[in-house]
Design a protein around this motif. Structure first.
Motif, PDB file in Angstrom:
ATOM      1  N   UNK A 275     -54.410  38.488  48.890  1.00 18.64           N
ATOM      2  CA  UNK A 275     -55.885  37.744  49.308  1.00 18.64           C
ATOM      3  C   UNK A 275     -55.130  36.208  50.732  1.00 18.64           C
ATOM      4  N   UNK A 276     -55.691  36.268  51.362  1.00 15.28           N
ATOM      5  CA  UNK A 276     -55.718  36.276  52.692  1.00 15.28           C
ATOM      6  C   UNK A 276     -56.785  34.627  52.691  1.00 15.28           C
ATOM      7  N   UNK A 277     -55.963  33.565  52.604  1.00 18.32           N
ATOM      8  CA  UNK A 277     -56.003  32.113  52.776  1.00 18.32           C
ATOM      9  C   UNK A 277     -54.926  31.038  54.067  1.00 18.32           C
ATOM     10  N   UNK A 278     -55.411  30.036  54.351  1.00 22.44           N
ATOM     11  CA  UNK A 278     -54.710  29.192  55.523  1.00 22.44           C
ATOM     12  C   UNK A 278     -54.298  28.697  53.995  1.00 22.44           C
ATOM     13  N   UNK A 279     -53.276  28.277  55.017  1.00 24.05           N
ATOM     14  CA  UNK A 279     -51.918  27.464  53.648  1.00 24.05           C
ATOM     15  C   UNK A 279     -52.358  26.244  54.671  1.00 24.05           C
ATOM     16  N   UNK A 280     -51.494  25.329  53.728  1.00 26.40           N
ATOM     17  CA  UNK A 280     -51.516  23.469  54.753  1.00 26.40           C
ATOM     18  C   UNK A 280     -49.819  23.704  54.374  1.00 26.40           C
ATOM     19  N   UNK A 314     -45.161  31.445  56.844  1.00 26.57           N
ATOM     20  CA  UNK A 314     -46.226  31.428  57.421  1.00 26.57           C
ATOM     21  C   UNK A 314     -47.485  30.741  58.192  1.00 26.57           C
ATOM     22  N   UNK A 315     -48.834  29.741  58.641  1.00 23.27           N
ATOM     23  CA  UNK A 315     -50.150  29.213  58.015  1.00 23.27           C
ATOM     24  C   UNK A 315     -51.193  30.080  57.001  1.00 23.27           C
ATOM     25  N   UNK A 316     -50.074  31.762  57.684  1.00 24.73           N
ATOM     26  CA  UNK A 316     -51.099  32.577  56.959  1.00 24.73           C
ATOM     27  C   UNK A 316     -50.514  33.157  55.404  1.00 24.73           C
ATOM     28  N   UNK A 317     -49.973  32.291  55.672  1.00 21.86           N
ATOM     29  CA  UNK A 317     -48.999  32.623  53.406  1.00 21.86           C
ATOM     30  C   UNK A 317     -48.777  33.985  54.213  1.00 21.86           C
ATOM     31  N   UNK A 318     -48.155  34.458  54.456  1.00 24.85           N
ATOM     32  CA  UNK A 318     -46.746  35.063  55.009  1.00 24.85           C
ATOM     33  C   UNK A 318     -46.043  34.853  55.200  1.00 24.85           C
ATOM     34  N   UNK A 319     -44.672  35.309  54.871  1.00 28.04           N
ATOM     35  CA  UNK A 319     -43.567  34.629  54.742  1.00 28.04           C
ATOM     36  C   UNK A 319     -41.995  35.359  55.100  1.00 28.04           C
ATOM     37  N   UNK A 320     -41.506  35.344  55.323  1.00 32.40           N
ATOM     38  CA  UNK A 320     -40.515  36.187  55.643  1.00 32.40           C
ATOM     39  C   UNK A 320     -38.874  35.679  54.716  1.00 32.40           C
ATOM     40  N   UNK A 321     -38.606  36.871  54.039  1.00 32.84           N
ATOM     41  CA  UNK A 321     -37.222  36.459  53.332  1.00 32.84           C
ATOM     42  C   UNK A 321     -35.833  36.032  53.635  1.00 32.84           C
ATOM     43  N   UNK A 322     -35.045  36.069  54.334  1.00 35.05           N
ATOM     44  CA  UNK A 322     -34.047  35.912  54.513  1.00 35.05           C
ATOM     45  C   UNK A 322     -32.436  35.960  53.580  1.00 35.05           C
ATOM     46  N   UNK A 323     -31.808  36.915  54.114  1.00 39.23           N
ATOM     47  CA  UNK A 323     -30.547  36.813  53.610  1.00 39.23           C
ATOM     48  C   UNK A 323     -30.812  38.093  52.169  1.00 39.23           C
ATOM     49  N   UNK A 324     -31.521  39.087  51.946  1.00 38.72           N
ATOM     50  CA  UNK A 324     -31.193  39.848  50.866  1.00 38.72           C
ATOM     51  C   UNK A 324     -32.593  40.637  51.188  1.00 38.72           C
ATOM     52  N   UNK A 325     -32.218  41.979  50.802  1.00 36.12           N
ATOM     53  CA  UNK A 325     -33.030  43.521  51.368  1.00 36.12           C
ATOM     54  C   UNK A 325     -33.854  43.879  50.272  1.00 36.12           C
ATOM     55  N   UNK A 326     -33.667  43.199  48.927  1.00 28.80           N
ATOM     56  CA  UNK A 326     -34.380  43.553  47.474  1.00 28.80           C
ATOM     57  C   UNK A 326     -35.594  42.538  47.657  1.00 28.80           C
ATOM     58  N   UNK A 327     -36.815  43.195  47.541  1.00 27.83           N
ATOM     59  CA  UNK A 327     -37.939  43.324  47.645  1.00 27.83           C
ATOM     60  C   UNK A 327     -38.479  42.704  46.090  1.00 27.83           C
ATOM     61  N   UNK A 328     -37.767  43.009  45.150  1.00 25.90           N
ATOM     62  CA  UNK A 328     -38.091  42.168  43.157  1.00 25.90           C
ATOM     63  C   UNK A 328     -37.298  40.387  43.613  1.00 25.90           C
ATOM     64  N   UNK A 329     -36.501  40.374  44.355  1.00 23.12           N
ATOM     65  CA  UNK A 329     -35.579  39.016  44.313  1.00 23.12           C
ATOM     66  C   UNK A 329     -36.274  38.393  45.488  1.00 23.12           C
ATOM     67  N   UNK A 330     -36.512  39.313  46.665  1.00 25.86           N
ATOM     68  CA  UNK A 330     -37.581  38.596  47.365  1.00 25.86           C
ATOM     69  C   UNK A 330     -38.851  37.910  47.068  1.00 25.86           C
ATOM     70  N   UNK A 331     -39.873  38.450  46.078  1.00 26.45           N
ATOM     71  CA  UNK A 331     -40.786  38.086  45.759  1.00 26.45           C
ATOM     72  C   UNK A 331     -40.480  36.953  44.863  1.00 26.45           C
ATOM     73  N   UNK A 332     -39.649  37.111  44.029  1.00 28.43           N
ATOM     74  CA  UNK A 332     -39.692  36.157  43.133  1.00 28.43           C
ATOM     75  C   UNK A 332     -39.400  35.056  43.649  1.00 28.43           C
TER      76      UNK A 332
END
Ligand SMILES: [Zn+2]
Length: 339
Positions: A275-280, A314-332
């Motif tokens: 879902x799209x939303x602008x984050x504070x 980022x403002x649009x809710x997108x995130x970069x999780x560095x230090x892992x390639x594990x999608x499950x861990x990143x989501x957690x």
């Protein structure tokens, strides 16, 4: 103005008429990494009318070796690449309209920006984005220039909808795959060589000198001293789902479903919420400050480092999780810290 572009106007295939055409043209650049910054600088110096830049990432120290628009302060401030590129480009040539977008170029978002675009240039680093661009180009009949490089190798090809085979036509026949990862490292001359091929082709398209186009897929290895140019015009496939008689544009559908992506060579996962939303970001930074970890912020993003994981929102809710390639861990981690 004439003085500024005098050497380019002296070049007869461009001339006064070509320079005027540059001024009227709008180029969309997908990606502001190595290829993107090279293409952007060349086109802005050449005096194109308008440049739209889309990039999802921010500047890091390891970019400075080859991403020519960025300086140390951009990396220190973790400026989004689109913004840092725009700042520098405006210093280079304030006559050009530069529109910068910090976002993951998903089809619906890029589609919205295609109005009046004369040419698209591929400066992405992954297969899905290129194939999306290929489908958008066919759907909206916009020429685009494919380019990729890794280590000392590079490849480029110009695609004209309705005239040349598209990238999807070539997939099974030429070695386009395997170019997605920078784990093999990269040297800047390979970047510059691809940029030179892309920019020269772009100039021909912008001045509408169609007969001058290369019409071949070029590839080279600057370290092994190899160059090749393959004629591919017979490879156009009438049943191609992107450019054939009954196109379905499969990559416009596929990419839209992607919610997570492991970023190649970066040991990082990108998460894009459905879902799209602008984050504070102020509020997020305040909440994170109560956690054990280091919080940094600029107007475009919040960075939170905890042990060997760094999370950038980022403002649009997108995130970069560095230090892992594990999608499950990143989501957690995403849900734990950003909600
Ligand atoms: Zn095709």
């Amino acid at each position: 103005m004439t003085e500024r572009y005098s050497r380019q106007i002296l070049f007869s295939p461009i001339g006064e008429a070509g320079q005027k055409k540059f001024r009227e043209k709008h180029v969309l650049l997908l990606g502001a990494g190595a290829l993107g910054t090279g293409n952007a600088e060349a086109l802005v110096r050449a005096g194109i009318g308008r440049l739209t830049i889309i990039d999802r990432d921010y500047v890091e120290c390891s970019n400075l070796q080859r991403q020519q628009l960025y300086a140390e302060h951009d990396a220190r401030e973790r400026l989004p690449k689109a913004m840092a590129a725009k700042q520098r480009l405006m210093e280079v040539n304030s006559e050009v309209q530069v529109d910068a977008y910090v976002m993951d170029g998903i089809p619906a978002e890029v589609e919205r920006l295609l109005g009046g675009v004369d040419l698209m240039i591929d400066a992405t680093d992954n297969f899905d984005a290129r194939m999306m661009m290929n489908d958008l180009a066919q759907k909206y009949q916009i020429p685009w220039i494919y380019g990729a490089c890794v280590s000392s190798y590079g490849i480029s090809y110009t695609i004209l909808p309705g005239k040349t085979p598209c990238l999807n036509c070539l997939l099974d026949q030429v070695p386009i795959g395997g170019m997605t990862c920078d784990t093999a490292g990269i040297i800047s001359p390979a970047v510059q060589m691809v940029v030179a091929h892309q920019t020269a082709e772009a100039m021909k398209i912008l001045v509408e000198d169609w007969s001058a186009l290369r019409q071949k897929l070029v590839s080279f290895d600057l370290w092994k001293n190899q160059h090749s140019a393959i004629g591919v015009s017979v490879m156009r496939n009438e049943a191609c789902p992107s450019c054939g008689n009954n196109p379905t544009y499969p990559f416009l559908e596929y990419s839209q479903q992607m919610k997570t992506a492991v970023l190649c060579g970066r040991d990082s996962v990108q998460i894009r919420p459905s879902e799209k939303k602008v984050w504070n970001l102020e509020k997020v930074a305040k909440t994170l400050a109560k956690q054990q970890g280091e919080v940094e912020q600029n107007p475009y993003l919040v960075s939170f480092t905890k042990k060997d994981r760094r999370m950038v929102l980022f403002k649009d809710g997108r995130a970069l999780i560095h230090g892992t390639k594990d999608i499950t861990e990143a989501k957690t981690l995403y849900h734990r810290y950003f909600g």
